[in-house]
Design an enzyme around this catalytic site. Sequence first.
Site, PDB file in Angstrom:
ATOM      1  N   LYS A 120    -122.956  66.962  10.745  1.00 43.49           N
ATOM      2  CA  LYS A 120    -124.159  67.660  10.258  1.00 43.49           C
ATOM      3  C   LYS A 120    -125.309  67.623  11.253  1.00 43.49           C
ATOM      4  O   LYS A 120    -126.213  68.439  11.201  1.00 43.49           O
ATOM      5  CB  LYS A 120    -124.671  66.974   8.972  1.00 43.49           C
ATOM      6  CG  LYS A 120    -123.776  67.105   7.791  1.00 43.49           C
ATOM      7  CD  LYS A 120    -124.267  66.257   6.633  1.00 43.49           C
ATOM      8  CE  LYS A 120    -123.863  64.822   6.726  1.00 43.49           C
ATOM      9  NZ  LYS A 120    -122.458  64.492   6.621  1.00 43.49           N
ATOM     10  N   GLU A 142    -118.216  74.820   7.813  1.00 41.52           N
ATOM     11  CA  GLU A 142    -117.908  74.635   6.394  1.00 41.52           C
ATOM     12  C   GLU A 142    -117.911  73.170   5.966  1.00 41.52           C
ATOM     13  O   GLU A 142    -118.439  72.821   4.908  1.00 41.52           O
ATOM     14  CB  GLU A 142    -116.528  75.252   6.101  1.00 41.52           C
ATOM     15  CG  GLU A 142    -116.124  75.264   4.645  1.00 41.52           C
ATOM     16  CD  GLU A 142    -117.074  76.112   3.799  1.00 41.52           C
ATOM     17  OE1 GLU A 142    -117.994  75.520   3.208  1.00 41.52           O
ATOM     18  OE2 GLU A 142    -116.906  77.340   3.734  1.00 41.52           O
ATOM     19  N   VAL A 145    -121.018  70.542   4.613  1.00 42.64           N
ATOM     20  CA  VAL A 145    -121.569  70.452   3.248  1.00 42.64           C
ATOM     21  C   VAL A 145    -120.411  70.577   2.255  1.00 42.64           C
ATOM     22  O   VAL A 145    -119.695  71.582   2.265  1.00 42.64           O
ATOM     23  CB  VAL A 145    -122.591  71.584   2.983  1.00 42.64           C
ATOM     24  CG1 VAL A 145    -123.170  71.453   1.575  1.00 42.64           C
ATOM     25  CG2 VAL A 145    -123.705  71.585   4.016  1.00 42.64           C
ATOM     26  N   ALA A 147    -117.626  68.926   2.239  1.00 45.67           N
ATOM     27  CA  ALA A 147    -116.321  68.656   2.897  1.00 45.67           C
ATOM     28  C   ALA A 147    -115.427  69.890   2.855  1.00 45.67           C
ATOM     29  O   ALA A 147    -115.755  70.909   3.447  1.00 45.67           O
ATOM     30  CB  ALA A 147    -115.657  67.427   2.282  1.00 45.67           C
ATOM     31  N   LEU A 149    -114.773  71.843   0.266  1.00 45.31           N
ATOM     32  CA  LEU A 149    -115.141  72.854  -0.745  1.00 45.31           C
ATOM     33  C   LEU A 149    -115.717  74.092  -0.042  1.00 45.31           C
ATOM     34  O   LEU A 149    -116.423  73.968   0.959  1.00 45.31           O
ATOM     35  CB  LEU A 149    -116.192  72.290  -1.716  1.00 45.31           C
ATOM     36  CG  LEU A 149    -115.788  71.089  -2.561  1.00 45.31           C
ATOM     37  CD1 LEU A 149    -116.975  70.591  -3.394  1.00 45.31           C
ATOM     38  CD2 LEU A 149    -114.624  71.443  -3.480  1.00 45.31           C
ATOM     39  N   GLY A 200    -115.243  51.656  -1.895  1.00 46.35           N
ATOM     40  CA  GLY A 200    -115.316  52.312  -0.581  1.00 46.35           C
ATOM     41  C   GLY A 200    -116.139  53.591  -0.610  1.00 46.35           C
ATOM     42  O   GLY A 200    -116.079  54.391   0.327  1.00 46.35           O
ATOM     43  N   GLU A 203    -121.662  53.657   2.337  1.00 45.00           N
ATOM     44  CA  GLU A 203    -121.689  53.260   3.740  1.00 45.00           C
ATOM     45  C   GLU A 203    -121.762  51.728   3.778  1.00 45.00           C
ATOM     46  O   GLU A 203    -122.124  51.105   2.772  1.00 45.00           O
ATOM     47  CB  GLU A 203    -122.949  53.846   4.414  1.00 45.00           C
ATOM     48  CG  GLU A 203    -122.976  55.367   4.478  1.00 45.00           C
ATOM     49  CD  GLU A 203    -121.879  55.941   5.369  1.00 45.00           C
ATOM     50  OE1 GLU A 203    -121.491  55.274   6.349  1.00 45.00           O
ATOM     51  OE2 GLU A 203    -121.399  57.051   5.070  1.00 45.00           O
ATOM     52  N   ASP A 214    -128.854  61.671   4.020  1.00 51.54           N
ATOM     53  CA  ASP A 214    -127.669  62.505   4.222  1.00 51.54           C
ATOM     54  C   ASP A 214    -127.717  63.733   3.302  1.00 51.54           C
ATOM     55  O   ASP A 214    -127.353  64.842   3.706  1.00 51.54           O
ATOM     56  CB  ASP A 214    -126.413  61.662   3.932  1.00 51.54           C
ATOM     57  CG  ASP A 214    -125.170  62.335   4.455  1.00 51.54           C
ATOM     58  OD1 ASP A 214    -125.123  62.619   5.666  1.00 51.54           O
ATOM     59  OD2 ASP A 214    -124.257  62.609   3.644  1.00 51.54           O
ATOM     60  N   LYS A 218    -127.839  67.881   4.376  1.00 50.36           N
ATOM     61  CA  LYS A 218    -127.012  68.953   3.804  1.00 50.36           C
ATOM     62  C   LYS A 218    -127.905  70.035   3.193  1.00 50.36           C
ATOM     63  O   LYS A 218    -127.628  71.234   3.328  1.00 50.36           O
ATOM     64  CB  LYS A 218    -126.058  68.380   2.753  1.00 50.36           C
ATOM     65  CG  LYS A 218    -125.011  67.459   3.354  1.00 50.36           C
ATOM     66  CD  LYS A 218    -124.144  66.829   2.276  1.00 50.36           C
ATOM     67  CE  LYS A 218    -123.203  65.790   2.868  1.00 50.36           C
ATOM     68  NZ  LYS A 218    -122.503  65.005   1.865  1.00 50.36           N
ATOM     69  N   GLY A 332    -113.592  62.977   1.734  1.00 49.99           N
ATOM     70  CA  GLY A 332    -112.164  62.632   1.824  1.00 49.99           C
ATOM     71  C   GLY A 332    -111.608  63.195   3.118  1.00 49.99           C
ATOM     72  O   GLY A 332    -111.931  64.314   3.497  1.00 49.99           O
TER      73      GLY A 332
HETATM   74  N1  LIG Z   1    -115.328  61.295   5.958  1.00 47.63           N
HETATM   75  C1  LIG Z   1    -115.602  62.342   5.186  1.00 47.63           C
HETATM   76  O1  LIG Z   1    -115.146  62.470   4.035  1.00 47.63           O
HETATM   77  C2  LIG Z   1    -116.488  63.436   5.726  1.00 47.63           C
HETATM   78  C3  LIG Z   1    -116.761  64.569   4.927  1.00 47.63           C
HETATM   79  C4  LIG Z   1    -117.545  65.614   5.469  1.00 47.63           C
HETATM   80  C5  LIG Z   1    -118.073  65.478   6.754  1.00 47.63           C
HETATM   81  N2  LIG Z   1    -117.827  64.326   7.464  1.00 47.63           N
HETATM   82  C6  LIG Z   1    -118.408  64.221   8.809  1.00 47.63           C
HETATM   83  O2  LIG Z   1    -117.374  64.229   9.775  1.00 47.63           O
HETATM   84  C7  LIG Z   1    -117.776  63.483  10.918  1.00 47.63           C
HETATM   85  C8  LIG Z   1    -116.700  62.470  11.278  1.00 47.63           C
HETATM   86  O3  LIG Z   1    -116.549  61.560  10.202  1.00 47.63           O
HETATM   87  P1  LIG Z   1    -115.598  60.273  10.361  1.00 47.63           P
HETATM   88  O4  LIG Z   1    -115.534  59.662   9.026  1.00 47.63           O
HETATM   89  O5  LIG Z   1    -114.362  60.645  11.077  1.00 47.63           O
HETATM   90  O6  LIG Z   1    -116.519  59.379  11.358  1.00 47.63           O
HETATM   91  P2  LIG Z   1    -116.066  58.111  12.201  1.00 47.63           P
HETATM   92  O7  LIG Z   1    -114.839  57.520  11.626  1.00 47.63           O
HETATM   93  O8  LIG Z   1    -117.300  57.284  12.376  1.00 47.63           O
HETATM   94  O9  LIG Z   1    -115.639  58.714  13.640  1.00 47.63           O
HETATM   95  C9  LIG Z   1    -116.539  59.212  14.579  1.00 47.63           C
HETATM   96  C10 LIG Z   1    -115.788  59.455  15.883  1.00 47.63           C
HETATM   97  O10 LIG Z   1    -116.695  60.069  16.796  1.00 47.63           O
HETATM   98  C11 LIG Z   1    -116.535  59.435  18.057  1.00 47.63           C
HETATM   99  N3  LIG Z   1    -117.742  59.617  18.867  1.00 47.63           N
HETATM  100  C12 LIG Z   1    -118.986  59.111  18.690  1.00 47.63           C
HETATM  101  N4  LIG Z   1    -119.812  59.519  19.683  1.00 47.63           N
HETATM  102  C13 LIG Z   1    -119.064  60.325  20.486  1.00 47.63           C
HETATM  103  C14 LIG Z   1    -119.332  61.047  21.682  1.00 47.63           C
HETATM  104  N5  LIG Z   1    -120.542  61.026  22.226  1.00 47.63           N
HETATM  105  N6  LIG Z   1    -118.337  61.761  22.246  1.00 47.63           N
HETATM  106  C15 LIG Z   1    -117.095  61.774  21.706  1.00 47.63           C
HETATM  107  N7  LIG Z   1    -116.769  61.114  20.559  1.00 47.63           N
HETATM  108  C16 LIG Z   1    -117.750  60.386  19.976  1.00 47.63           C
HETATM  109  C17 LIG Z   1    -116.274  57.988  17.719  1.00 47.63           C
HETATM  110  O11 LIG Z   1    -115.727  57.364  18.860  1.00 47.63           O
HETATM  111  P3  LIG Z   1    -115.283  55.795  18.847  1.00 47.63           P
HETATM  112  O12 LIG Z   1    -113.985  55.815  18.087  1.00 47.63           O
HETATM  113  O13 LIG Z   1    -115.123  55.512  20.302  1.00 47.63           O
HETATM  114  O14 LIG Z   1    -116.365  55.056  18.182  1.00 47.63           O
HETATM  115  C18 LIG Z   1    -115.282  58.180  16.563  1.00 47.63           C
HETATM  116  O15 LIG Z   1    -113.983  58.402  17.080  1.00 47.63           O
HETATM  117  C19 LIG Z   1    -119.133  62.838  10.562  1.00 47.63           C
HETATM  118  O16 LIG Z   1    -120.173  63.597  11.115  1.00 47.63           O
HETATM  119  C20 LIG Z   1    -119.153  62.916   9.034  1.00 47.63           C
HETATM  120  O17 LIG Z   1    -120.471  62.960   8.506  1.00 47.63           O
HETATM  121  C21 LIG Z   1    -117.047  63.327   7.004  1.00 47.63           C
END
Ligand SMILES: NC(=O)c1ccc[n+]([C@@H]2O[C@H](COP(=O)([O-])OP(=O)(O)OC[C@H]3O[C@@H](n4cnc5c(N)ncnc54)[C@H](OP(=O)(O)O)[C@@H]3O)[C@@H](O)[C@H]2O)c1
Length: 353
Positions: A120, A142, A145, A147, A149, A200, A203, A214, A218, A332
Site C-alpha cells: 500500500k 487490487e 485493499v 486482499a 476481494l 495470529g 501485528e 493501516d 487503504k 490471507g
Molecule cells: N499478508 C496479507 O494477508 C496481505 C494482504 C494484503 C496485502 N498485503 C501486503 O502485501 C505485502 C507483503 O506482505 P507479506 O505478508 O508478504 O510481508 P512480509 O512477510 O513482511 O515480506 C516482505 C518481503 O519484502 C522484502 N523486502 C523488504 N524491503 C525490500 C526491498 N527494499 N527490496 C526487495 N525486497 C524487500 C522482505 O525481504 P526480507 O525477507 O529480506 O526481509 C520480505 O521478503 C505488504 O505490503 C502487505 O501489507 C498482505
Amino acid sequence: MQIVQFGLGGVGRELAHQLMARRDALAARYGVRLDYRALADSRAALIGDRLDPQAVFAAVAAKSEGRSLADLPASRMLTDPGMLLQGKPGILVDVTASDAISSAMAGAVRAGWRVVLANKRPLSAGMGLFQRLTQAGATRYEATVGAGLPIISTLQSLIDGGDRIERIEATVSGTLAFLMSALEDGMPFSRALLEAKALGYTEPDPRDDLSGADVARKALILARTCGWLLTPEDPAPEALYPDALASVDPETFLGRLPELDAPMARRLADAKAAGAALRYVATVSAAGVQVGLQTLPSTHPLAGLRGADNLFSFTTSRYHERPLVIRGPGAGLSVTAAGVLADIVATAREFRD
Ligand SMILES: NC(=O)c1ccc[n+]([C@@H]2O[C@H](COP(=O)([O-])OP(=O)(O)OC[C@H]3O[C@@H](n4cnc5c(N)ncnc54)[C@H](OP(=O)(O)O)[C@@H]3O)[C@@H](O)[C@H]2O)c1
C-alpha cells in the site's frame, strides 16, 4: 512477459508458487508466457533472462527456511532496486511492505514498465507519486485493499460506467472487525485483543492495528481511486488506545491493556442503548476520509458483520437506495497472492495487445 518481483515474504513466496503453477495454463489460454527476470528480497536478487523453475523454487525454499537470497551462490547483492529495471520494460511486482523501491518504480513507469502492487505504501504516500504511478493505467493494485476481494476493480468499473460514487463505508481491518465482534459477545477488550493475538490476527505490536494507520492507508487509496486527491495527513485515524500508551514498550502496553476495558465497554453500552452497533469504519466521500469508531444503526450493512471479515458498502447514484456490498476475508496469503497474480495476467494481456 518478464517479471521483476520485489519481496519474498509470505505473499511473495505464495505468488511465486501460484505463478509457476499457472504458467502453462495461462500460456495456452492467452498466449502470454510469464517468466521471472529477477526475484529480490531486502538484501539480494536472483537475476536471469528467464529464471528456470528450479532457481525460483530454490529461492522460495531458502526464504521459507528464514535464509536470505544473499546466501544463494547465484545471487547478487541488491545495491539499488533500479539495477533490476534496466532493459526492455516488463512488469514490476512490489510485494514488500517498504517504501524503498518507490522512486525506482516511478522511474520504471516513465521508461514504459507496468507495475502491480500488494504494497500500500507507494500509493498512500505523496499525491505526486500516486499520480506518476497510476497515470495511463500503468499500475494495478487490487490486493492493496481487501486482499483478493474485487474492490478496486469494482470501484473502477462503477466509475468507468458513469456511476457517481457518493460514499464508501468499509471495515477493512480483519483484526478490528474481530475485536468489535468479540466485544459485542461480551468479552472485555483486553481479552479479545489477546485472543486475536493468539490467533495470529494482530501485528507483533498490536498498536500497529489499533492505531488505525493501516486502515487510513487503504481509505486513502480508495479515495484517490475515486479521483479525490487527498494527502496522507487527511485521514487522521482514531487510535484505540490513549496517547499515554503510545510510546511505552510493547510488553508494558500488553500489561496495561485492562485499562482500556472500561472506556471501551462504556462506548459499547452507549451504542447498544441507542439500538446501534459499534464498528471501526473507514468512510470515504468527496468531503474527505474519516477513520475511527462509529455507531451504526442496526439496518446498516456493517452492523451485521461478524468475525474477521472485511465489508465494503458502495453508495452511488445508481446503487442509492440499497448500496452495493462486497464482503469476505480481507487478508490471507493465498487470496492475496491470487489477487496479485490476476493483476499480473491482466497487465500481461494488455501488453501483448
Ligand atoms: N499478508 C496479507 O494477508 C496481505 C494482504 C494484503 C496485502 N498485503 C501486503 O502485501 C505485502 C507483503 O506482505 P507479506 O505478508 O508478504 O510481508 P512480509 O512477510 O513482511 O515480506 C516482505 C518481503 O519484502 C522484502 N523486502 C523488504 N524491503 C525490500 C526491498 N527494499 N527490496 C526487495 N525486497 C524487500 C522482505 O525481504 P526480507 O525477507 O529480506 O526481509 C520480505 O521478503 C505488504 O505490503 C502487505 O501489507 C498482505
